[in-house]
Design an enzyme around this catalytic site. Structure first.
Site, mmCIF file in Angstrom:
data_model
loop_
_atom_site.group_PDB
_atom_site.id
_atom_site.type_symbol
_atom_site.label_atom_id
_atom_site.label_comp_id
_atom_site.label_asym_id
_atom_site.label_seq_id
_atom_site.Cartn_x
_atom_site.Cartn_y
_atom_site.Cartn_z
ATOM 1 N N GLU A 48 0.804 -1.228 0.000
ATOM 2 C CA GLU A 48 0.000 0.000 0.000
ATOM 3 C C GLU A 48 0.838 1.280 0.000
ATOM 4 O O GLU A 48 0.292 2.374 0.108
ATOM 5 C CB GLU A 48 -0.926 0.012 1.229
ATOM 6 N N TRP A 76 -15.951 -2.474 -0.719
ATOM 7 C CA TRP A 76 -15.385 -3.822 -0.618
ATOM 8 C C TRP A 76 -16.516 -4.748 -0.199
ATOM 9 O O TRP A 76 -17.082 -4.599 0.891
ATOM 10 C CB TRP A 76 -14.255 -3.842 0.416
ATOM 11 N N PRO A 78 -16.703 -8.687 -0.857
ATOM 12 C CA PRO A 78 -16.132 -9.865 -1.520
ATOM 13 C C PRO A 78 -17.132 -10.975 -1.839
ATOM 14 O O PRO A 78 -16.937 -11.722 -2.788
ATOM 15 C CB PRO A 78 -15.066 -10.350 -0.527
ATOM 16 N N TRP A 92 -34.687 6.079 -7.483
ATOM 17 C CA TRP A 92 -34.632 4.794 -6.795
ATOM 18 C C TRP A 92 -34.701 3.619 -7.778
ATOM 19 O O TRP A 92 -35.329 2.599 -7.502
ATOM 20 C CB TRP A 92 -35.714 4.697 -5.704
ATOM 21 N N LYS A 106 -13.288 -5.778 -4.571
ATOM 22 C CA LYS A 106 -13.590 -4.336 -4.654
ATOM 23 C C LYS A 106 -14.598 -4.078 -5.783
ATOM 24 O O LYS A 106 -14.637 -4.801 -6.783
ATOM 25 C CB LYS A 106 -12.316 -3.527 -4.926
ATOM 26 N N GLU A 318 -8.666 -5.884 4.674
ATOM 27 C CA GLU A 318 -9.642 -4.805 4.466
ATOM 28 C C GLU A 318 -10.265 -4.350 5.788
ATOM 29 O O GLU A 318 -10.717 -3.217 5.903
ATOM 30 C CB GLU A 318 -10.720 -5.237 3.468
ATOM 31 N N VAL A 319 -10.267 -5.231 6.777
ATOM 32 C CA VAL A 319 -10.753 -4.838 8.115
ATOM 33 C C VAL A 319 -9.754 -3.869 8.739
ATOM 34 O O VAL A 319 -10.144 -2.842 9.326
ATOM 35 C CB VAL A 319 -10.964 -6.077 9.014
ATOM 36 N N LEU A 320 -8.454 -4.169 8.589
ATOM 37 C CA LEU A 320 -7.423 -3.235 9.070
ATOM 38 C C LEU A 320 -7.537 -1.897 8.346
ATOM 39 O O LEU A 320 -7.429 -0.828 8.964
ATOM 40 C CB LEU A 320 -6.024 -3.819 8.854
ATOM 41 N N ASP A 342 -12.802 1.664 23.748
ATOM 42 C CA ASP A 342 -13.774 0.939 24.570
ATOM 43 C C ASP A 342 -13.596 -0.571 24.416
ATOM 44 O O ASP A 342 -13.215 -1.065 23.354
ATOM 45 C CB ASP A 342 -15.192 1.320 24.141
ATOM 46 N N GLU A 397 -9.645 1.056 27.934
ATOM 47 C CA GLU A 397 -10.576 0.583 28.953
ATOM 48 C C GLU A 397 -10.354 -0.925 29.100
ATOM 49 O O GLU A 397 -10.872 -1.711 28.311
ATOM 50 C CB GLU A 397 -12.022 0.880 28.545
#
Length: 689
Positions: A48, A76, A78, A92, A106, A318-320, A342, A397
């Site tokens: 990246e 994203w 998948p 619409w 993607k 992709e979560v990161l 939290d 926390e």
């Protein structure tokens, strides 16, 4: 695990092991964690172009207007078979605007400007992503990157609204410098008004910020900002991670709130929820692409049994991208100054802390029950934030007491600046519930206040929002209960309940402030002894706002004693601002006398003396002192305007004698009335800290 990862060199691991030799048996764990962290950083560089670029993904995902007013949409998804965009802009129509499929799950869509060169999708118009699944379903979704979502009064589901104002808010004020001492005012915008309604960003800016400034707090921790469909979740069931909650106003009004806070020298932290997400599908992240996974673990690992929510797959690329960019977004777009993370305990362990008592045995913090994907995510988050923003503050926390949580990543730690001292409020509630005043154990209180890992900073608090939630009540209400309804007038003499409550309320907070940590936190309204508890509108209380508000009007009435508690809290903060005990090393405790009910300690060359005895006052009471010289009273909980009895003469000068006492070289004699706390400073020391 590859053998190479055991042989990773953690740059400053030796510093950590010198600080705490008991961590030595877990050296391989630190090497493995650091190895995984380094590996992710290297992958970010290779794939990246580095974390700076990667964490700005909010600039390419979601929707973006180009210089020529064309629009680019990117998602994203998948597991999706096809993606379409629908909304006000195309009547619409579910099929007229298909996304093109790209690599790695993607999807992209380009929409040219209209003939008049204006964008095809107007500011403030509604949109939806139409997801076609492999099972043949058609799902209507909100973009995970949506910046603004609203709910129509009669609707249950939130709508994605395209936010592209013609005149975006421009920040006028620079971020304040990172404070040496952190005094945090924990706040919830929606309840920040005496009125029975959801209060606004604008109300907070104009009516609450001046109070916070006057009280001497230099940091605000904002709860419930990330959009959450269910108001009563207190903001902890997040549905849209990039959207500031629209129930309080617009994104521009939140930007103004933060900008005005900065102009007052106050920094602002976001209460960020990356530990889990709401199960909502139509207006949440859950099953965005029709699959059980996407942003989350599939199966039981992706569900939190107690919170009834979804759990992120922190090893997913992709979560990161999504979570790290989310942190960057709040720092860049809104100019937050840091985060309170939290639910960190839930992230750290596969068991999420459920059913775990945490005895403090180090084996509890290492091994297969620890979720190293989460640990690496938190290391990355802290490393990136502190590298890009030198003054960024992060608070964890965590109830488990995980060692190295607040040590630098370079030592093998997780990199947080502070952890919340969660045992302290529990101790105060336990004492008030279970013990008569004469049975309070001074040694036990002092132990709870001072029992923290050396070299890891704590935020101390007597009570936060947690303690006031329905089923519990504020400390003031624990102390004074129904008498607060009838006996808080300063025009009548205090009865014994109010007298006890007011004196102990001040003493408990000052003891926590002085002894409990390297930062201090107060939940809004509790500084003046807010009565009752917190409860949000819900079916079980007939959608009532009665307990979902903060009665600041109580402080504004001259004849009520709430003003006295407010004045003490203000002067406690201002005294700390002058002497800087929160930024000083931990206190030297010279007395914790069970019979006398007296606690004495010295911190930042300031002497704190507490007499918790309900009836006994002591004259010529010897207290230990470090630096010799002349001492004077700088804060006295017994002053009349704090609701005290005015038994101390502030003109008195206390001179030390070279008489060793409690292992300190000097001592002096003081008068200390019952249920009183005093702070004494040396007149011969320059306290410019």
């Amino acid at each position: 695990m590859a053998e190479a990862e055991y042989n990773v060199s953690v740059p400053r691991l030796n510093s950590l092991l010198e600080l705490d030799p008991y961590l030595k048996p877990f050296e391989k764990d630190f090497q493995r964690r650091y190895g995984l962290f380094e590996k992710q950083l290297t992958l970010l560089e290779e794939a990246e172009g580095g974390f700076d670029q990667f964490t700005r993904s909010y600039k390419s995902y979601g929707v973006h207007r180009m210089p020529d007013n064309s629009l680019v949409f990117k998602e994203w998804a998948p597991a999706a078979e096809a993606l379409f965009l629908t909304g006000d802009f195309n009547g619409w129509d579910n099929f007229s605007h298909p996304y093109a499929k790209k690599d790695f799950g993607k999807w992209e869509l380009h929409i040219p400007p209209k003939e008049d060169k204006t964008p095809a999708v107007a500011h403030n118009s509604k949109l939806k992503v139409v997801v076609h699944t492999r099972m043949g379903e058609r799902l209507y979704r909100i973009s995970p990157w949506a910046k603004y979502v609203t709910r129509h009064e009669k609707s249950v589901i939130y709508d994605w609204v395209h936010w592209d104002p013609p005149q975006p808010y421009i920040h006028k004020h620079p971020r304040p410098q990172k404070p040496r001492s952190l005094r945090i005012y924990e706040s919830h915008v929606g309840i920040a008004s005496p009125e029975g309604k959801v209060a606004s960003y604008s109300n907070f800016t104009h009516n609450v910020l001046p109070r916070i400034k006057d009280l001497g707090y230099n940091c605000i921790q904002l709860m419930a900002i990330m959009e959450h469909a269910y108001y009563a979740s207190f903001g902890y069931q997040v549905t849209s991670f990039f959207a500031a909650s629209s129930r309080y106003g617009t994104p521009e009004e939140l930007k103004e709130l933060i900008d005005v806070a900065h102009s007052l020298g106050i920094i602002v932290l976001l209460d960020v929820v990356h530990s889990h997400a709401s199960k909502n599908t139509e207006d949440g992240l859950n099953s965005f692409d029709g699959s059980d996974s996407c942003f989350f673990h599939s199966g039981p690992r992706g569900e939190h049994s107690l919170w009834d929510s979804r759990l992120f797959n922190y090893s997913g690329w992709e979560v990161l991208r999504f979570l790290l960019s989310n942190l960057r977004w709040w720092m860049e777009e809104y100019r937050f100054d840091g985060f309170r993370f939290d639910g960190v305990t839930s992230m750290l362990y596969h068991h999420h802390g459920i059913g775990s008592g945490f005895s403090g045995d180090y084996a509890e913090y290492f091994g297969l029950h620890v979720d190293e994907d989460s640990i690496v995510y938190l290391m990355l988050a802290n490393h990136i934030l502190h590298t890009l923003y030198q003054d960024c503050i992060t608070i964890a926390e965590d109830v488990s007491g995980m060692p190295t949580l607040c040590r630098p990543v370079q030592e093998g730690g997780l990199g947080f600046d502070f952890r919340l001292a969660m045992a302290i409020p529990d101790k105060w509630i336990q004492i008030l519930k279970e013990f008569k005043d004469e049975d309070w154990n001074m040694g036990n209180i002092v132990h709870t206040m001072s029992n923290r890992r050396y070299g890891e900073k704590c935020i101390a608090y007597a009570e936060s929002h947690d303690q006031a939630l329905v089923g519990d009540k504020t400390l003031a209400f624990w102390l004074m209960d129904k008498d607060m309804y009838t006996n808080m007038s300063a025009l009548i003499p205090m009865n014994s309940v109010i007298d006890r409550g007011i004196q102990l309320h001040k003493m408990m907070r000052l003891l926590t402030h002085g002894l409990g940590g390297e930062g201090y936190l107060n939940f809004m309204g509790n500084e003046f002894g807010h009565p009752e508890w917190l409860d949000f509108p819900r079916v079980g209380n007939n959608e009532s706002y009665h307990y979902a508000r903060r009665q600041f009007n109580l402080v504004d009435m001259d004849h009520l004693r709430y003003r006295q508690l407010y004045a003490f809290d203000r002067d406690m903060n201002r005294t700390e601002d002058k002497y800087g005990w929160l930024a000083a090393p931990p206190a030297y405790i010279s007395a914790k006398h069970e019979g006398d009910k007296v606690i004495v300690f010295e911190r930042a060359n300031v002497i704190f003396i507490f007499n918790f005895h309900p009836t006994n006052s002591y004259s010529n009471y010897r207290v230990a002192v470090g630096p010799p010289g002349k001492y004077k009273i700088k804060l006295d909980s017994d002053e009349i305007h704090y609701g005290g009895h005015g038994r101390l003469d502030h003109n008195t000068e206390f001179f030390t004698e070279p008489m060793e006492f409690s292992n300190l070289p000097n001592s002096m004699l003081v008068y200390i009335p019952c249920r009183t706390a005093i702070v004494l400073a040396n007149e011969e020391i320059d306290y410019c800290y």
